[in-house]
Design a protein around this motif. Structure first.
Motif, PDB file in Angstrom:
ATOM      1  N   ALA A 189       0.837  -1.202   0.000  1.00 30.23           N
ATOM      2  CA  ALA A 189       0.000   0.000   0.000  1.00 30.23           C
ATOM      3  C   ALA A 189       0.873   1.254   0.000  1.00 30.23           C
ATOM      4  O   ALA A 189       0.484   2.290  -0.542  1.00 30.23           O
ATOM      5  CB  ALA A 189      -0.923  -0.005   1.209  1.00 30.23           C
ATOM      6  N   TYR A 224       7.970  -6.223  -3.182  1.00 30.95           N
ATOM      7  CA  TYR A 224       7.038  -6.561  -4.272  1.00 30.95           C
ATOM      8  C   TYR A 224       7.336  -7.973  -4.789  1.00 30.95           C
ATOM      9  O   TYR A 224       6.427  -8.788  -4.991  1.00 30.95           O
ATOM     10  CB  TYR A 224       7.199  -5.493  -5.350  1.00 30.95           C
ATOM     11  CG  TYR A 224       6.577  -5.757  -6.690  1.00 30.95           C
ATOM     12  CD1 TYR A 224       5.224  -5.513  -6.918  1.00 30.95           C
ATOM     13  CD2 TYR A 224       7.357  -6.192  -7.763  1.00 30.95           C
ATOM     14  CE1 TYR A 224       4.668  -5.714  -8.173  1.00 30.95           C
ATOM     15  CE2 TYR A 224       6.809  -6.399  -9.014  1.00 30.95           C
ATOM     16  CZ  TYR A 224       5.465  -6.153  -9.218  1.00 30.95           C
ATOM     17  OH  TYR A 224       4.915  -6.358 -10.461  1.00 30.95           O
ATOM     18  N   ARG A 256      -3.063 -11.795  -3.015  1.00 35.03           N
ATOM     19  CA  ARG A 256      -3.267 -11.307  -4.392  1.00 35.03           C
ATOM     20  C   ARG A 256      -3.944  -9.944  -4.515  1.00 35.03           C
ATOM     21  O   ARG A 256      -3.508  -9.135  -5.341  1.00 35.03           O
ATOM     22  CB  ARG A 256      -4.028 -12.359  -5.214  1.00 35.03           C
ATOM     23  CG  ARG A 256      -3.146 -13.542  -5.511  1.00 35.03           C
ATOM     24  CD  ARG A 256      -3.890 -14.675  -6.190  1.00 35.03           C
ATOM     25  NE  ARG A 256      -3.071 -15.886  -6.109  1.00 35.03           N
ATOM     26  CZ  ARG A 256      -3.515 -17.103  -6.346  1.00 35.03           C
ATOM     27  NH1 ARG A 256      -4.766 -17.291  -6.684  1.00 35.03           N
ATOM     28  NH2 ARG A 256      -2.705 -18.137  -6.241  1.00 35.03           N
ATOM     29  N   PRO A 257      -4.999  -9.650  -3.736  1.00 31.41           N
ATOM     30  CA  PRO A 257      -5.668  -8.354  -3.949  1.00 31.41           C
ATOM     31  C   PRO A 257      -4.726  -7.147  -3.804  1.00 31.41           C
ATOM     32  O   PRO A 257      -4.738  -6.254  -4.652  1.00 31.41           O
ATOM     33  CB  PRO A 257      -6.763  -8.346  -2.873  1.00 31.41           C
ATOM     34  CG  PRO A 257      -7.036  -9.784  -2.597  1.00 31.41           C
ATOM     35  CD  PRO A 257      -5.721 -10.491  -2.763  1.00 31.41           C
ATOM     36  N   ALA A 258      -3.913  -7.134  -2.748  1.00 27.29           N
ATOM     37  CA  ALA A 258      -2.991  -6.008  -2.540  1.00 27.29           C
ATOM     38  C   ALA A 258      -1.982  -5.927  -3.680  1.00 27.29           C
ATOM     39  O   ALA A 258      -1.633  -4.848  -4.168  1.00 27.29           O
ATOM     40  CB  ALA A 258      -2.275  -6.158  -1.199  1.00 27.29           C
ATOM     41  N   ALA A 264      -2.373  -7.151  -6.750  1.00 22.75           N
ATOM     42  CA  ALA A 264      -3.058  -6.766  -7.992  1.00 22.75           C
ATOM     43  C   ALA A 264      -3.257  -5.253  -8.041  1.00 22.75           C
ATOM     44  O   ALA A 264      -3.100  -4.627  -9.093  1.00 22.75           O
ATOM     45  CB  ALA A 264      -4.400  -7.490  -8.091  1.00 22.75           C
ATOM     46  N   GLN A 265      -3.570  -4.674  -6.878  1.00 19.07           N
ATOM     47  CA  GLN A 265      -3.780  -3.234  -6.828  1.00 19.07           C
ATOM     48  C   GLN A 265      -2.489  -2.472  -7.146  1.00 19.07           C
ATOM     49  O   GLN A 265      -2.496  -1.495  -7.892  1.00 19.07           O
ATOM     50  CB  GLN A 265      -4.283  -2.859  -5.438  1.00 19.07           C
ATOM     51  CG  GLN A 265      -5.075  -1.582  -5.435  1.00 19.07           C
ATOM     52  CD  GLN A 265      -5.666  -1.307  -4.057  1.00 19.07           C
ATOM     53  OE1 GLN A 265      -5.559  -2.134  -3.143  1.00 19.07           O
ATOM     54  NE2 GLN A 265      -6.266  -0.155  -3.909  1.00 19.07           N
ATOM     55  N   THR A 266      -1.381  -2.940  -6.565  1.00 17.17           N
ATOM     56  CA  THR A 266      -0.088  -2.317  -6.841  1.00 17.17           C
ATOM     57  C   THR A 266       0.244  -2.396  -8.329  1.00 17.17           C
ATOM     58  O   THR A 266       0.651  -1.416  -8.956  1.00 17.17           O
ATOM     59  CB  THR A 266       1.018  -3.017  -6.027  1.00 17.17           C
ATOM     60  OG1 THR A 266       0.695  -2.913  -4.643  1.00 17.17           O
ATOM     61  CG2 THR A 266       2.378  -2.374  -6.277  1.00 17.17           C
ATOM     62  N   THR A 292      -1.805  -2.887 -10.863  1.00 16.05           N
ATOM     63  CA  THR A 292      -2.735  -2.085 -11.665  1.00 16.05           C
ATOM     64  C   THR A 292      -2.333  -0.612 -11.642  1.00 16.05           C
ATOM     65  O   THR A 292      -2.343   0.059 -12.677  1.00 16.05           O
ATOM     66  CB  THR A 292      -4.176  -2.238 -11.133  1.00 16.05           C
ATOM     67  OG1 THR A 292      -4.496  -3.631 -11.114  1.00 16.05           O
ATOM     68  CG2 THR A 292      -5.168  -1.511 -12.016  1.00 16.05           C
ATOM     69  N   GLY A 293      -1.944  -0.147 -10.460  1.00 23.68           N
ATOM     70  CA  GLY A 293      -1.511   1.246 -10.345  1.00 23.68           C
ATOM     71  C   GLY A 293      -0.269   1.523 -11.171  1.00 23.68           C
ATOM     72  O   GLY A 293      -0.182   2.529 -11.871  1.00 23.68           O
TER      73      GLY A 293
END
Lengths: 209, 214
Positions: free
Chosen positions: B81, B119, B133-135, B137-139, B141-142
């Protein structure tokens, strides 16, 4: 699948095949040697004889995975296809959710993702990476020779770049972030830049998903 | 391992601390865990090391985190994050900005290398733990989104070939960065060579996009 398994697998290979499966499921940090001996149907003593410690087993299974990597072996099988298509097919074959291919990729990824502490393993990884780069370079040279590939860059550099890209995509695929199809499509973005376009329309068609 | 100079006053009972204190204890534990994570990787994050480094008892640590896996998940999510890449100067032409933004991850910049290590740890752990995975995937995607904007700025005509072309080009480049970075980190590839290969690919992808318009 290359049919090199005509002769019965040696006990050592049976242990390695079992290790590939167990490590593919659990990972390098969590696998249990007992699960491997049980799956291979051999005694712990025999496993210990071939692989006296965990490090030796990890080196063995890395080598096993590296030798069976689809893009090292498939590249020279497809004699009919153009050099470009053979190269593309071989690299695409790395992204496959079937357990055999996934396990090989996972082991490679587990070993190479982070700095390697065992110097012998680091040396094995260096040699395997070099060999992979060499095989892909040969694939590129074949495409240059038959006119299906065109690039101003050194073939060796293009090969290094493509294998690094496959590794980067492989990490994402194994981490569950992208599908094998996503990985192939992304790989094509870079591959299509060395494809000799027969016409503008062909090139445009190539870059469509 | 440097221990905190002034231990927070919360060294006694693992039973329900007050909310504010609980939050700061949790933050201290997470801070220690992410610190260990970026220095020693997931393998270095043991409950004992984290408790010692955060100066809390094991009991208190287990009050906040069920087990080691729970702690690792939270630490990875926290680190991801806060994952931030340096934005290259907007005075550079877009193509140069793109190159600079990608190049910072090829092992030369120490702070970027630290973050990228976390990472990579998350990427490796996610193969066996879908909760990460969600965290991640967000990184990703950003990062892909940021690079897509730079690709679009560098080759405005790219969207005309097809709408997803810039995003696909950006995704290919970030994936290449991941692969190159891994080799640099493992000393399989000198950073200069990594940068050279990245430059080669960036040029080819941008040029390919530009020449499609011919």
């Amino acid at each position: 699948m290359p049919t090199e398994t005509q002769k019965p697998a040696s006990k050592r290979d049976r242990i390695l095949a079992a290790a590939a499966q167990v490590i593919g499921e659990r990972g390098l940090d969590a696998f249990v040697v007992k699960d491997i001996t049980a799956l291979a149907g051999v005694t712990p003593q025999l496993t210990y004889y071939h692989f006296p410690n965990r490090q030796a087993l990890v080196r063995g299974v890395f080598q096993y995975a590296a030798e069976r990597a689809p893009s090292v072996n498939l590249l020279h099988l497809d004699r009919e296809a153009s050099g470009y298509e053979a190269l593309r097919g071989a690299l695409h074959a790395e992204f496959d959710d079937s357990p055999e291919v996934r396990d090989l990729n996972l082991i490679w990824n587990e070993v190479t993702a982070l700095p390697i502490e065992d110097p012998e393993l680091a040396e094995a990884v260096r040699r395997a990476t070099e060999r992979w780069n060499e095989q892909v370079t040969i694939g590129i040279l074949r495409g240059l020779a038959d006119g299906s590939i065109v690039t101003a860059a050194a073939p060796q550099a293009v090969a290094e770049l493509l294998t690094a890209l496959v590794e980067g995509l492989s990490q994402r695929w194994l981490a569950g972030l992208i599908s094998p199809d996503d990985a192939r499509r992304t790989l094509d973005v870079v591959l299509s830049t060395i494809r000799r376009a027969r016409s503008g329309r062909d090139q445009a068609a190539q870059s469509l998903p | 391992m440097p221990a905190a100079q002034q231990p927070p006053a919360s060294t006694q009972t693992p039973t329900a601390p007050k909310p504010s204190k609980a939050a700061s204890t949790r933050a201290a534990i997470l801070g220690a865990a992410t610190e260990l994570l970026s220095e020693h990787g997931v393998r270095g994050v043991t409950v004992e090391a984290v408790a010692e480094s955060a100066d809390v008892s094991l009991g208190l640590l287990y009050y906040h985190f069920e087990n080691r896996q729970d702690l690792i998940r939270a630490a990875l999510a926290e680190a991801l994050a806060n994952y931030a890449y340096r934005r290259p100067s907007t005075e550079l032409p877009p193509a140069e900005r793109l190159r600079a933004a990608l190049s910072q991850h090829i092992g030369v910049d120490a702070e970027a290398a630290r973050q990228d290590r976390v990472y990579a740890e998350a990427m490796r752990a996610a193969a066996f733990d879908p909760a990460i995975r969600p965290a991640l995937a967000q990184t990703l995607t950003g990062w892909n989104g940021g690079m897509t904007r730079l690709v679009t700025a560098a080759v405005p005509g790219l969207a005309e070939t097809h709408p997803e072309a810039a995003a696909e080009a950006a995704t290919a480049l970030t994936a290449l960065v991941d692969g190159l970075q891994q080799r640099v980190r493992s000393s399989l590839l000198p950073a200069e060579r990594g940068l050279e290969l990245l430059g080669l690919a960036t040029g080819a992808v941008l040029e390919g996009g530009a020449s499609d318009a011919d």
